[in-house]
Design an enzyme around this catalytic site. Structure first.
Site, PDB file in Angstrom:
ATOM      1  CE  LYS A 144      -4.366   1.202   0.106  1.00  0.00           C
ATOM      2  NZ  LYS A 144      -5.549   0.546  -0.462  1.00  0.00           N
ATOM      3  CG  ASP A 171      -7.338   3.496  -1.142  1.00  0.00           C
ATOM      4  OD1 ASP A 171      -8.023   2.463  -1.133  1.00  0.00           O
ATOM      5  OD2 ASP A 171      -7.260   4.239  -0.134  1.00  0.00           O
ATOM      6  CG  ASN A 215     -14.366   3.665  -7.642  1.00  0.00           C
ATOM      7  OD1 ASN A 215     -14.270   2.574  -7.092  1.00  0.00           O
ATOM      8  ND2 ASN A 215     -14.449   3.790  -8.941  1.00  0.00           N
TER       9      ASN A 215
HETATM   10  P1  NDP Z   1     -13.005   8.013  -3.073  1.00  0.00           P
HETATM   11  O1  NDP Z   1     -11.918   8.979  -2.829  1.00  0.00           O
HETATM   12  O2  NDP Z   1     -13.538   7.850  -4.452  1.00  0.00           O
HETATM   13  O3  NDP Z   1     -14.262   8.334  -2.113  1.00  0.00           O
HETATM   14  C1  NDP Z   1     -14.122   8.355  -0.730  1.00  0.00           C
HETATM   15  C2  NDP Z   1     -15.443   8.804  -0.121  1.00  0.00           C
HETATM   16  O4  NDP Z   1     -15.375   8.643   1.274  1.00  0.00           O
HETATM   17  C3  NDP Z   1     -15.765  10.261  -0.392  1.00  0.00           C
HETATM   18  O5  NDP Z   1     -17.148  10.412  -0.491  1.00  0.00           O
HETATM   19  C4  NDP Z   1     -15.223  10.943   0.857  1.00  0.00           C
HETATM   20  O6  NDP Z   1     -15.833  12.175   1.161  1.00  0.00           O
HETATM   21  C5  NDP Z   1     -15.570   9.925   1.905  1.00  0.00           C
HETATM   22  N1  NDP Z   1     -14.658  10.072   3.052  1.00  0.00           N
HETATM   23  C6  NDP Z   1     -13.306   9.984   3.044  1.00  0.00           C
HETATM   24  N2  NDP Z   1     -12.811  10.216   4.275  1.00  0.00           N
HETATM   25  C7  NDP Z   1     -13.884  10.460   5.060  1.00  0.00           C
HETATM   26  C8  NDP Z   1     -14.060  10.751   6.430  1.00  0.00           C
HETATM   27  N3  NDP Z   1     -12.988  10.848   7.245  1.00  0.00           N
HETATM   28  N4  NDP Z   1     -15.313  10.933   6.895  1.00  0.00           N
HETATM   29  C9  NDP Z   1     -16.398  10.810   6.066  1.00  0.00           C
HETATM   30  N5  NDP Z   1     -16.297  10.536   4.770  1.00  0.00           N
HETATM   31  C10 NDP Z   1     -15.068  10.363   4.273  1.00  0.00           C
HETATM   32  O7  NDP Z   1     -12.473   6.614  -2.493  1.00  0.00           O
HETATM   33  P2  NDP Z   1     -12.945   5.140  -2.812  1.00  0.00           P
HETATM   34  O8  NDP Z   1     -14.404   5.105  -3.061  1.00  0.00           O
HETATM   35  O9  NDP Z   1     -12.026   4.599  -3.823  1.00  0.00           O
HETATM   36  O10 NDP Z   1     -12.596   4.393  -1.449  1.00  0.00           O
HETATM   37  C11 NDP Z   1     -13.520   4.321  -0.356  1.00  0.00           C
HETATM   38  C12 NDP Z   1     -13.088   3.214   0.579  1.00  0.00           C
HETATM   39  O11 NDP Z   1     -13.041   1.963  -0.144  1.00  0.00           O
HETATM   40  C13 NDP Z   1     -11.691   3.356   1.191  1.00  0.00           C
HETATM   41  O12 NDP Z   1     -11.678   2.766   2.476  1.00  0.00           O
HETATM   42  C14 NDP Z   1     -10.818   2.518   0.277  1.00  0.00           C
HETATM   43  O13 NDP Z   1      -9.638   2.070   0.908  1.00  0.00           O
HETATM   44  C15 NDP Z   1     -11.763   1.368  -0.008  1.00  0.00           C
HETATM   45  N6  NDP Z   1     -11.461   0.608  -1.195  1.00  0.00           N
HETATM   46  C16 NDP Z   1     -11.438   1.181  -2.428  1.00  0.00           C
HETATM   47  C17 NDP Z   1     -11.191   0.411  -3.551  1.00  0.00           C
HETATM   48  C18 NDP Z   1     -11.290   0.963  -4.925  1.00  0.00           C
HETATM   49  O14 NDP Z   1     -11.268   0.158  -5.877  1.00  0.00           O
HETATM   50  N7  NDP Z   1     -11.427   2.245  -5.108  1.00  0.00           N
HETATM   51  C19 NDP Z   1     -10.832  -1.024  -3.441  1.00  0.00           C
HETATM   52  C20 NDP Z   1     -10.951  -1.555  -2.098  1.00  0.00           C
HETATM   53  C21 NDP Z   1     -11.221  -0.742  -1.040  1.00  0.00           C
HETATM   54  P3  NDP Z   1     -15.017  13.558   0.939  1.00  0.00           P
HETATM   55  O15 NDP Z   1     -14.982  13.748  -0.551  1.00  0.00           O
HETATM   56  O16 NDP Z   1     -15.808  14.578   1.664  1.00  0.00           O
HETATM   57  O17 NDP Z   1     -13.645  13.343   1.523  1.00  0.00           O
END
Ligand code: NDP
Length: 453
Positions: A134, A174, A248
């Site tokens: 990571k 991520d 995502n």
């Molecule tokens: P994105 O950056 O596309 O989206 C993240 C989302 O989570 C945003 O809506 C963001 O809001 C919100 N968020 C982030 N931090 C916080 C917080 N502290 N409190 C509240 N909301 C928060 O990321 P992904 O969708 O790619 O990833 C989301 C999760 O899924 C993560 O844990 C990641 O590790 C996991 N994941 C992702 C994969 C992938 O293929 N993308 C694969 C496997 C796991 P804001 O914009 O306001 O920050």
């Protein structure tokens, strides 16, 4: 905490954790992720003494190497800015390191070590030959212009490229790293290396990406829930669902849930959550995608546009529903949230985000015996399709969409089967136990075969 741990085994886990905390001070997220796994793995190693003899768990919790580096760049106002970049290469016993890059202000060694450690077991579960790693940077992408993002990514890759390669380490996206950032990173990598070898995954379809990679984590998450429901003779049609996040994973979770006849009533971001009783249908989801992926706006704008509730600074777990899909970030479900979910009659929760459930909340879900899937099983679809992207790049060809989707569904079914095999406890399946042990066995056997290295 793992249920039904004898006092002797609990003492052993506590001893192991004291050593880990002493060697890794000030890294609470890493401690939390290891403890969750150790509570299942330490008792299991009593059934397989060869793992104890070879000290597999001690070795597995020490990264092969942890690289940190300076990332300097210039913002649009001409100010010189400095961030810290990382790559944790955790374990490559079953294949090249593989795992995402996170750009978020909260990134530090603890967060990346927790994610890297979980990634070892998750990648093992996918059945593909991928080790765990990571990386990322303590860089806040919010409010940055396109030019600033590009300069940051180029500077980050100028250092990172020394450590990655098609057969050594293949990073992906991520939080904060989507197709745009992967493009800037890959462009700089190609410029520095002079090769087009697909060393990053999550690329656009026109420049080496796999179809369905963007959708894979969310789709895979829903497929996993479908498998869990099937064990109780149930299905997704007509179910009311809570989804957190709006990035995502959340977006494609909603898309697939809609496609399979469920209704999603919430989405969130770090400013709060929206509650749309009528459901977030395909048209509204299209609007969210434009808001989040193009305009990079805030979730509250959805409530204003569609005339529904916005709860500033809150999480959606108090809303009555059948199923929950946390898809934002780590530790977004505390004990009170889990109690509210159970009291409201939630029958299943599958983690899209990594480690979204705090340990005390996990206890509540396990005691209630709902269908509860930990991230390392239920969100493995993303890395599985990343693995397929690497395979297609090696063969210099592209599989059609239907082929990738079929393989993704097969992988999620296989992960589910493995979780049931190792997690069955009477008429209940403890998916946390199943995922940890099934992921561990393959890596541990490889480490035994490879000797003390
Ligand atoms: P994105 O950056 O596309 O989206 C993240 C989302 O989570 C945003 O809506 C963001 O809001 C919100 N968020 C982030 N931090 C916080 C917080 N502290 N409190 C509240 N909301 C928060 O990321 P992904 O969708 O790619 O990833 C989301 C999760 O899924 C993560 O844990 C990641 O590790 C996991 N994941 C992702 C994969 C992938 O293929 N993308 C694969 C496997 C796991 P804001 O914009 O306001 O920050």
């Amino acid at each position: 905490m793992a249920l039904n741990l004898s006092p002797e085994r609990r003492a052993e886990v506590d001893r192991f954790m004291r050593g880990l905390i002493r060697r890794n001070p000030g890294e609470p997220e890493f401690h939390q992720a290891v403890r969750e796994a150790a509570e299942y793995l330490i008792p299991f190693t009593h059934e397989r003494p060869e793992y104890r003899h070879a000290r597999i768990l001690e070795r597995l919790t020490e990264p092969d190497r942890a690289i940190s580096f300076r990332v300097c760049w210039t913002d649009d106002a001409g100010n010189v800015r400095t961030n810290r970049g990382y790559r944790i290469q955790f374990n490559n016993a079953i294949g090249p390191y593989k795992g995402g890059l996170r750009f978020h202000k909260s990134v530090n060694a603890s967060v990346l070590k927790f994610l890297g450690f979980e990634q070892i077991l998750k990648n093992s579960l996918t059945t593909l030959p991928m080790g765990g790693g990571k990386g990322g940077a303590n860089f806040n992408p919010k409010g940055k212009s396109d030019g600033e993002m590009m300069r940051f990514c180029q500077s980050f890759m100028t250092e990172l490229h020394h450590y990655i390669g098609q057969t050594t380490d293949v990073p992906a996206g991520d939080i904060g790293v989507g197709t745009r950032e992967i493009g800037y990173l890959y462009g700089q990598y190609m410029r520095l290396s002079g090769t087009f070898d697909g060393v990053l995954t999550g690329k656009g379809a026109a420049w080496g990406g796999s179809l369905v990679r963007t959708e894979a984590t969310g789709y895979g998450l829903v497929y996993f829930m479908k498998e869990m429901l099937r064990t109780r003779g149930d299905g997704l049609r007509g179910k009311t669902c809570l989804v957190s996040g709006a990035g995502n994973v959340a977006q494609y979770t909603v898309e697939k849930l809609n496609g399979l006849g469920a209704k999603v009533v919430t989405l969130s971001d770090s400013s709060g959550f929206v509650y749309d009783k009528d459901g977030i249908d395909a048209e509204k989801l299209g609007w969210i995608m434009e808001l989040k992926n193009e305009r990079r706006g805030r979730i509250g704008e959805y409530a204003a546009k569609f005339g529904c509730e916005f709860h500033a600074g809150k999480r959606p777990w108090g809303v009555p529903a059948d199923l929950a899909f946390p898809c934002a970030t780590q530790n977004e479900i505390g004990r009170a949230d889990a109690e509210a979910l159970v009291a409201n009659g939630v029958i299943g929760l599958a983690e899209g985000a990594n480690m979204p459930t705090e340990p005390e909340a996990m206890d509540v879900l396990l005691k209630a015996k709902i269908l509860y899937a930990p991230a390392k099983a239920s969100n493995a679809g993303g890395v599985a399709v990343s693995g397929f992207e690497r395979t297609q790049n090696s063969m210099f060809l592209s599989w059609p969409r239907a082929e990738v989707e079929r393989r993704l569904q097969e992988v999620m079914k296989e992960i589910h089967r493995k979780c049931v095999r190792y997690g069955r406890q009477g008429d209940f399946v403890n998916y946390v136990r199943g995922a940890n042990i099934a992921g561990f066995v393959k890596v541990a056997d490889a480490m035994l075969a490879l000797g003390v290295v």
